[in-house]
Design a protein around this motif. Structure first.
Motif, short mmCIF file in Angstrom:
data_model
loop_
_atom_site.label_atom_id
_atom_site.label_comp_id
_atom_site.label_asym_id
_atom_site.label_seq_id
_atom_site.Cartn_x
_atom_site.Cartn_y
_atom_site.Cartn_z
N SER A 73 7.15 -8.87 -7.11
CA SER A 73 7.55 -10.22 -7.51
C SER A 73 7.05 -11.30 -6.55
CB SER A 73 9.07 -10.32 -7.59
OG SER A 73 9.64 -10.24 -6.30
N ARG A 74 6.62 -10.85 -5.36
CA ARG A 74 6.24 -11.78 -4.29
C ARG A 74 7.41 -12.69 -3.92
NH1 ARG A 74 0.63 -12.77 -7.09
NH2 ARG A 74 -0.53 -11.05 -6.20
N ALA A 75 8.60 -12.09 -3.91
CA ALA A 75 9.81 -12.86 -3.60
C ALA A 75 9.68 -13.54 -2.24
CB ALA A 75 11.03 -11.94 -3.61
N LYS A 76 10.02 -14.81 -2.25
CA LYS A 76 9.94 -15.60 -1.02
C LYS A 76 11.25 -15.54 -0.24
CE LYS A 76 8.25 -20.12 0.41
NZ LYS A 76 7.73 -21.39 -0.09
N ALA A 77 12.34 -15.17 -0.93
CA ALA A 77 13.65 -15.08 -0.29
C ALA A 77 14.48 -14.03 -0.99
CB ALA A 77 14.36 -16.43 -0.34
N ILE A 78 15.48 -13.53 -0.28
CA ILE A 78 16.44 -12.58 -0.84
C ILE A 78 17.83 -13.07 -0.51
CG2 ILE A 78 17.32 -10.21 -0.81
CD1 ILE A 78 14.57 -9.31 0.19
N PHE A 79 18.69 -13.16 -1.52
CA PHE A 79 20.10 -13.47 -1.31
C PHE A 79 20.89 -12.22 -1.63
CE2 PHE A 79 18.45 -17.67 -1.64
CZ PHE A 79 19.29 -18.43 -0.84
N CYS A 80 21.72 -11.81 -0.68
CA CYS A 80 22.54 -10.62 -0.92
C CYS A 80 23.96 -10.87 -0.45
CB CYS A 80 21.95 -9.39 -0.26
SG CYS A 80 21.96 -9.41 1.54
N VAL A 81 24.87 -10.06 -0.98
CA VAL A 81 26.26 -10.15 -0.56
C VAL A 81 26.35 -9.69 0.89
CG1 VAL A 81 27.21 -9.83 -2.86
CG2 VAL A 81 26.82 -7.85 -1.43
N GLY A 82 27.36 -10.18 1.59
CA GLY A 82 27.51 -9.86 3.00
C GLY A 82 28.21 -8.54 3.23
N GLU A 83 27.70 -7.49 2.62
CA GLU A 83 28.24 -6.15 2.84
C GLU A 83 27.23 -5.38 3.66
OE1 GLU A 83 29.31 -4.33 -0.87
OE2 GLU A 83 30.58 -6.02 -1.44
N GLU A 84 27.73 -4.70 4.69
CA GLU A 84 26.85 -4.05 5.64
C GLU A 84 25.83 -3.12 4.99
OE1 GLU A 84 27.08 -1.30 9.63
OE2 GLU A 84 28.88 -2.32 8.95
N SER A 85 26.25 -2.32 4.03
CA SER A 85 25.31 -1.37 3.42
C SER A 85 24.18 -2.08 2.68
CB SER A 85 26.05 -0.42 2.48
OG SER A 85 26.58 -1.13 1.37
N ILE A 86 24.50 -3.15 2.00
CA ILE A 86 23.47 -3.90 1.26
C ILE A 86 22.57 -4.64 2.23
CG2 ILE A 86 23.06 -5.74 -0.42
CD1 ILE A 86 25.70 -4.89 -1.77
N CYS A 87 23.16 -5.32 3.20
CA CYS A 87 22.35 -6.05 4.18
C CYS A 87 21.43 -5.10 4.94
CB CYS A 87 23.26 -6.79 5.16
SG CYS A 87 24.20 -8.13 4.40
N GLN A 88 21.92 -3.91 5.26
CA GLN A 88 21.09 -2.93 5.98
C GLN A 88 19.90 -2.49 5.14
OE1 GLN A 88 21.57 -1.99 9.31
NE2 GLN A 88 19.46 -1.38 8.89
N ARG A 89 20.13 -2.28 3.84
CA ARG A 89 19.02 -1.89 2.97
C ARG A 89 17.98 -3.00 2.88
NH1 ARG A 89 22.04 -0.54 -2.10
NH2 ARG A 89 23.93 -0.70 -0.89
N VAL A 90 18.44 -4.26 2.82
CA VAL A 90 17.50 -5.38 2.78
C VAL A 90 16.73 -5.45 4.09
CG1 VAL A 90 17.31 -7.90 2.70
CG2 VAL A 90 18.82 -6.73 1.10
N GLU A 91 17.41 -5.33 5.22
CA GLU A 91 16.74 -5.35 6.52
C GLU A 91 15.72 -4.22 6.62
OE1 GLU A 91 19.39 -5.58 9.88
OE2 GLU A 91 20.53 -7.21 8.92
N ASN A 92 16.07 -3.03 6.17
CA ASN A 92 15.12 -1.90 6.20
C ASN A 92 13.92 -2.18 5.31
OD1 ASN A 92 16.88 -0.52 7.88
ND2 ASN A 92 17.74 0.76 6.25
#
Length: 153
Positions: free
Chosen positions: A131-150
């Protein structure tokens, strides 16, 4: 006249049965501005969204609330460099903020990439690439944030 009547017409036969629906809208039609904000201008206190969170918290937003929140969010996104045509990934579960951000993205002409919160880091990485996403918005849950960071590492 109801707002929806500005954008479509029911064509009926002699018996009054609807035989087809004809839509009409301008080339620069924008759902957030042309529908939601117009309802907000006419009836700002009218209920637009009722949300109950998984912990039972009830949130009620009026059309005026949606207009105000989506305007603020669009301005914040613009200040971050999000512009027309940019893709923005959303991992927001079933939160009312999803709808505020969707309207804000409409106002900017940006493209929402709704994504399940159950995706893996590899899924996120692949979707960001495609998608060539320029940004990601995610809920502030550790498991989700960790997957985005990875995914973006």
């Amino acid at each position: 006249m109801a707002i929806y009547e500005e954008y479509y017409e029911e064509v009926k036969d002699a018996a009054g049965r609807i035989v087809r629906v004809e839509t009409r809208y301008p080339q620069d039609f924008n759902f957030a501005y042309d529908v939601v904000d117009q309802i907000a201008l006419r009836t700002p206190d009218r209920t637009a969204l009722v949300h109950r969170s998984s912990d039972g918290k009830r949130t009620v937003l009026s059309f005026g609330d949606l207009k105000r929140l989506s305007d603020r969010t669009a301005n914040a996104l613009r200040s971050l460099g999000i512009v027309k045509g940019d893709a923005v990934m959303l991992l927001l579960k079933r939160r009312y903020e999803f709808w505020v951000i969707i309207l804000a993205l409409h106002k900017l002409g940006a493209v929402a990439v709704p994504t399940s919160h159950m995706v893996s880091s590899e899924d996120i990485r692949e979707r960001v690439k495609k998608s060539r996403a320029k940004a990601i918005f995610c809920v502030g849950e550790e498991s989700i944030c960790q997957r985005v960071e990875n995914a973006i590492a």
